[in-house]
Design a protein around this motif. Structure first.
Motif, short mmCIF file in Angstrom:
data_model
loop_
_atom_site.label_atom_id
_atom_site.label_comp_id
_atom_site.label_asym_id
_atom_site.label_seq_id
_atom_site.Cartn_x
_atom_site.Cartn_y
_atom_site.Cartn_z
N ARG A 1 4.96 0.71 6.96
CA ARG A 1 3.57 1.03 7.32
C ARG A 1 2.63 0.46 6.26
NH1 ARG A 1 5.22 6.37 9.10
NH2 ARG A 1 4.41 7.27 7.17
N GLY A 2 3.04 0.55 4.98
CA GLY A 2 2.23 -0.03 3.92
C GLY A 2 2.08 -1.53 4.09
N GLN B 1 0.83 -1.21 0.00
CA GLN B 1 0.00 0.00 0.00
C GLN B 1 0.86 1.25 0.00
OE1 GLN B 1 -3.56 0.11 2.35
NE2 GLN B 1 -3.83 -2.10 2.20
N LYS B 2 2.07 1.12 -0.52
CA LYS B 2 2.93 2.28 -0.78
C LYS B 2 3.56 2.08 -2.15
CE LYS B 2 7.11 4.72 0.57
NZ LYS B 2 7.70 4.61 -0.78
N GLU C 1 -2.99 -6.30 7.92
CA GLU C 1 -4.28 -6.18 8.58
C GLU C 1 -5.41 -6.66 7.67
OE1 GLU C 1 -4.60 -2.10 9.66
OE2 GLU C 1 -3.00 -2.21 11.17
N VAL C 2 -5.32 -6.32 6.37
CA VAL C 2 -6.35 -6.74 5.43
C VAL C 2 -6.34 -8.25 5.25
CG1 VAL C 2 -7.16 -6.57 3.05
CG2 VAL C 2 -6.35 -4.53 4.23
N LYS D 1 -0.50 -2.35 6.78
CA LYS D 1 -1.88 -2.21 6.31
C LYS D 1 -2.31 -3.44 5.52
CE LYS D 1 -1.79 2.84 6.10
NZ LYS D 1 -1.83 4.03 5.20
#
Length: 251
Positions: free
Chosen positions: A152-153, A10-11, A159-160, A156
């Motif tokens: 951090r990406g 997610q980055k 978590e998904v 995320k």
């Protein structure tokens, strides 16, 4: 049934496009039929694979997989990988009538496409296109740089994955892997991050990180050849890139 490999984070800028293209190159060279699905609107992996620098300006590419077209095949490319290309209008999929339920309903259809492997490059945001790739995948590869924003990406994405797993939305034999890219072994803090992840995520982190070789990778991209075919690539480095499917556990 095709084995589906999705490459994500997610980055942006972590190298997922280069990694996804090289997985497709390597699987094709190993004698397998490969469909590369570029769901990223920038279409960079499509440019790499096709050699057509204007391909991301044309519609009629990766969106076709959402229409459940009978007999769907990707477009042939000079490297032997079939391609459903990425282009600038793909973002409309995230804004249209398709839902996560529609994506889930497509999973068996995607796996039934006439290929040994389907490799999916995703956009760097959790919208329909990334979600669809994650739930279609047999193997999800998260490409990570050893720096704060990329990590951090990764969290995320983690978590998904855990949420989808808890809801029973992933295949029973679903696997996910972490690949560190752009690692400078001379920087102690980066090596500390890699070592920490290998300890925390044993069996998930691919044990061979990809070194920071931006100039070389960019030259191979510009030449539209896999990095192991570029004349300036050291043999050991080329071997690592060519061996990505084996490191991922899909060969």
């Amino acid at each position: 049934m095709a084995k589906v490999i999705a490459v994500t984070n997610q980055k942006g800028g972590v190298g997922k496009t280069t990694v996804s293209a090289h997985i497709s190159f390597a699987l094709q060279e190993a004698g397998h039929s490969v469909l590369h699905v570029d769901l990223d609107g920038q279409g960079h992996s499509s440019i790499y694979i096709s050699g057509d620098k204007a391909i991301n300006s044309r519609k009629g590419g990766a969106e076709r997989i959402f229409d459940r077209l009978e007999g769907l095949r990707g477009d042939a490319t000079p490297c032997g990988v079939d391609l459903l290309h990425g282009h600038l209008d793909l973002g409309k999929l995230d804004e249209g009538e398709k839902t996560s339920a529609d994506a889930l309903a497509l999973r068996d259809y995607v796996k039934s496409l006439p290929y040994d492997y389907i490799v999916i490059d995703t956009p760097p945001a959790l919208q329909l296109r990334q979600f669809a790739a994650m739930i279609w995948a047999d193997v999800l590869l998260v490409v990570v740089e050893p720096e704060e924003k990329a990590l951090r990406g990764f969290m995320k994405v983690k978590e998904v994955v855990e949420l989808l797993k808890s809801k029973g939305l992933l295949a029973a034999d679903y696997k996910w892997r972490i690949l560190f890219n752009k690692v400078d072994g001379r920087i102690a803090e980066q090596q500390k991050v890699v070592d920490g992840f290998m300890e925390s995520y044993k069996g998930i982190v691919i044990p061979v990180p990809l070194a920071e070789r931006k100039a070389l990778i960019n030259k191979a991209y510009s030449a539209r050849v896999p990095v192991w075919k570029f004349k300036d690539t050291p043999k050991d480095l080329g071997g690592i890139w060519r061996g990505l499917p084996s490191l991922l556990g899909v060969l």
